[in-house]
Scaffold this motif. Structure first.
Motif, PDB file in Angstrom:
ATOM      1  N   UNK A  55       0.851  -1.188   0.000  1.00 15.60           N
ATOM      2  CA  UNK A  55       0.000   0.000   0.000  1.00 15.60           C
ATOM      3  C   UNK A  55       0.882   1.232   0.000  1.00 15.60           C
ATOM      4  N   UNK A  56       0.420   2.279  -0.690  1.00 14.76           N
ATOM      5  CA  UNK A  56       1.150   3.540  -0.726  1.00 14.76           C
ATOM      6  C   UNK A  56       0.155   4.682  -0.537  1.00 14.76           C
ATOM      7  N   UNK A  57       0.553   5.689   0.219  1.00 18.48           N
ATOM      8  CA  UNK A  57      -0.339   6.815   0.477  1.00 18.48           C
ATOM      9  C   UNK A  57       0.483   8.083   0.614  1.00 18.48           C
ATOM     10  N   UNK A  84      -3.244   6.668   7.309  1.00 19.35           N
ATOM     11  CA  UNK A  84      -3.888   6.290   6.043  1.00 19.35           C
ATOM     12  C   UNK A  84      -3.525   4.859   5.663  1.00 19.35           C
ATOM     13  N   UNK A  85      -2.272   4.496   5.873  1.00 20.80           N
ATOM     14  CA  UNK A  85      -1.864   3.113   5.590  1.00 20.80           C
ATOM     15  C   UNK A  85      -2.518   2.162   6.588  1.00 20.80           C
ATOM     16  N   UNK A  87      -5.325   2.307   8.364  1.00 21.11           N
ATOM     17  CA  UNK A  87      -6.748   2.004   8.179  1.00 21.11           C
ATOM     18  C   UNK A  87      -7.013   1.274   6.863  1.00 21.11           C
ATOM     19  N   UNK A  88      -6.020   1.243   5.993  1.00 22.13           N
ATOM     20  CA  UNK A  88      -6.140   0.445   4.771  1.00 22.13           C
ATOM     21  C   UNK A  88      -5.768  -1.009   5.025  1.00 22.13           C
ATOM     22  N   UNK A 154       0.179  -4.851   3.033  1.00 21.39           N
ATOM     23  CA  UNK A 154      -1.121  -5.210   3.592  1.00 21.39           C
ATOM     24  C   UNK A 154      -0.931  -6.425   4.484  1.00 21.39           C
ATOM     25  N   UNK A 221     -12.074   0.225   7.813  1.00 19.27           N
ATOM     26  CA  UNK A 221     -11.620   1.214   8.793  1.00 19.27           C
ATOM     27  C   UNK A 221     -11.408   2.522   8.021  1.00 19.27           C
ATOM     28  N   UNK A 222     -11.543   3.642   8.738  1.00 18.35           N
ATOM     29  CA  UNK A 222     -11.321   4.925   8.087  1.00 18.35           C
ATOM     30  C   UNK A 222     -10.883   5.936   9.143  1.00 18.35           C
ATOM     31  N   UNK A 223      -9.767   6.612   8.899  1.00 21.67           N
ATOM     32  CA  UNK A 223      -9.382   7.666   9.840  1.00 21.67           C
ATOM     33  C   UNK A 223     -10.255   8.894   9.584  1.00 21.67           C
TER      34      UNK A 223
END
Lengths: 339, 339
Positions: A55-57, A84-85, A87-88, A154, A221-223
């Motif tokens: 994952x990249x953010x 962000x990572x 909650x992904x 992940x 999940x979501x921040x």
């Protein structure tokens, strides 16, 4: 005295890629961010990759003021991207950081920010392995802006996605809402309110990694950053096509936040958080997840705040009086530079 | 007419994470950067990773003006990060892009920049898979700043490193020096010189990938951005502990660049390039590499500009008159916001 002053502030020539840029790197960034991958100082940092899903953010941070109760722009820039990572469903490993600095910014402040970033990285177990610095003239930035980008793998067991949400799922948050946004606003506007609202800015990845290992029923999940709980819930609802039903009485908000937001006519549901996230979990695991958050992670204000119902992508708030009102995305009067 | 005007420019509320942010994403970023990984619009983009060595690089771009002969800040932001990966021996795959936009920036200009980024990505075979947008008030940025971060895998055959440099190695560049820096300066300062100096801004990764596959004797590459050839050569010399000997007569500089830099008292060796790189290669492959660059890549001004000798980390310029002068890192009068 001009000479005296010049040595204490960032100059345009610190950004020209020459001698002073080199010194800035050595004296500040390398000193605090020290690690083998960064130290090589090549055009790109190299790390070993493994088979899996990565994952990249990325996020730009422009918060005003740069220092606030509970944090600073550096801590925020690290937490924001890590979260962000997290909650992904990813475990953050490496960050890059790029700085746009306004000429005249004091080195003392820059050092505080860099030290804060290094400290937050240490707490979260991530490393800053590449970076960049640009300096712009006075009036071409406001002190300093920081963009961080993070990568991580992940977690193999994590299976998060909008499409997994179904009627009956429960919605949880890990603590009180609205603190970051209100802390920034009060610090900035000098409203004369004698409050001690502290930003909730914190890295979440160690907690999210543990709960994802333990609770297979976690579906999303979501921040709850820009736009707050309401905007983020609405985005999830629209993407998943189900409705959120939130209980007003269950929403955790500190008394001091409640008092001041009422006074100012603000809604804590639309205020940014920087250490709070929403979890959608299968009903059968909701109770145990809540207990785990409260007891094992001392998240004493973690709450179940509502549930998912069949619908068309709406978010409803069941009010204390028994009615329901629809929540939409934030629109209109913005609170700029909150993160 | 205020209403008319407002719809043509970026407003603070485009950065608040609410409805207008959502529209900005849909109308501009998703429209031009369209790809499966970006379209999911989650907190982080996810891609499959393979075992190997992965490179990551980040840069902030603050170039002034945002449009210049040969490019714009968007093209530059894509090329700059792609090129950092390319000269590290990696094949760039994915980029992230974060924007800090000054309130009032025209949508028409934003669209041109985004379209230019999308086009450059297409040419280079990379995708933008995650991003962020913040809006700051008037006078808190100068139009738009863009930070890009790129990831890619190191090419299995590439073996680049300071420690590989040894006496006898040859030093090449792929074309004429100084164009980008001079193009920006002339565009910005309105010096009244009727010139057509074009920035060399271009993605290098397809070329570097091919030459690394073909020439095992390539020991180091470096893009010659901020600080130009001189500063970058000096950095490499210091890191590797050998000396660079460059031949003044061999350095490729366009006549028009030569003329104007002489007039202005500038040294093209310290001007930034955005599509030029230095290659250190084993002597026995230098001739064939030069032929390949010139013939197969139409790099007609590619040149062998010097060689490596045992030494102490210095860079010397053999002048046309037979003398030698030492080149150091750029110091003093900076040319700010060149990239």
């Amino acid at each position: 005295m001009a000479e005296e002053k010049d040595k204490d502030i960032v100059l345009l020539s610190h950004g020209d890629g020459g001698l002073l840029t080199h010194q800035l790197l050595q004296d500040f960034f390398l000193r605090y961010f020290k690690n083998d991958l960064l130290d090589s100082l090549t055009d790109a940092a190299v790390f070993s990759s493994e088979p899996g899903r990565m994952a990249i953010s990325t996020d730009a941070f422009v918060v005003d003021p740069v220092f606030f109760p509970g944090g600073d722009i550096g801590k925020l820039a690290v937490c924001g991207t890590i979260n962000d990572l997290a909650v992904s469903g990813a475990q953050p490993l490496y960050l890059t950081a790029s700085f746009v600095i306004e000429e005249g910014f004091p080195f003392a402040d820059l050092e505080k920010i860099i030290a804060s970033m290094a400290n937050t990285c240490r707490v979260a177990g991530v490393q800053i392995i590449a970076g960049d610095t640009k300096v712009v003239g006075r009036g071409q930035a406001d002190k300093v802006y920081i963009t961080t980008t993070g990568v991580g793998y992940l977690l193999p067991g994590a299976n998060l996605g909008y499409q997994r949400l179904e009627p009956g799922d429960k919605v949880l948050v890990n603590g009180c809402l609205g603190n970051h946004g209100l802390a920034i606003l009060l610090q900035r506007e000098a409203l004369g309110l004698d409050s001690q609202i502290i930003s909730d800015c914190a890295p979440l990845s160690i907690m999210t990694t543990e709960i994802l290992k333990r609770f297979k029923g976690i579906k999303l999940m979501r921040d709850l950053t820009r736009g707050g709980l309401a905007t983020n819930a609405k985005e999830i609802a629209m993407s998943s096509g189900v409705d959120f039903w939130l209980d007003e009485a269950a929403l955790p908000v500190e008394d001091s936040v409640k008092g001041i937001t009422e006074l100012l006519g603000l809604d804590p549901l639309y205020l940014a958080n920087e250490g709070k996230f929403l979890i959608v979990v299968a009903a059968e695991e909701a109770g145990e997840l809540l207990r785990y958050l409260r007891e094992d992670w001392s998240a004493e204000y973690a709450c179940q705040i509502g549930d998912i119902q069949a619908g068309k992508g709406n978010v409803y708030l069941r009010t204390a009086l028994g009615g329901a009102r629809q929540l939409n995305m934030m629109a209109g009067a913005p609170l700029p530079r909150i993160c």
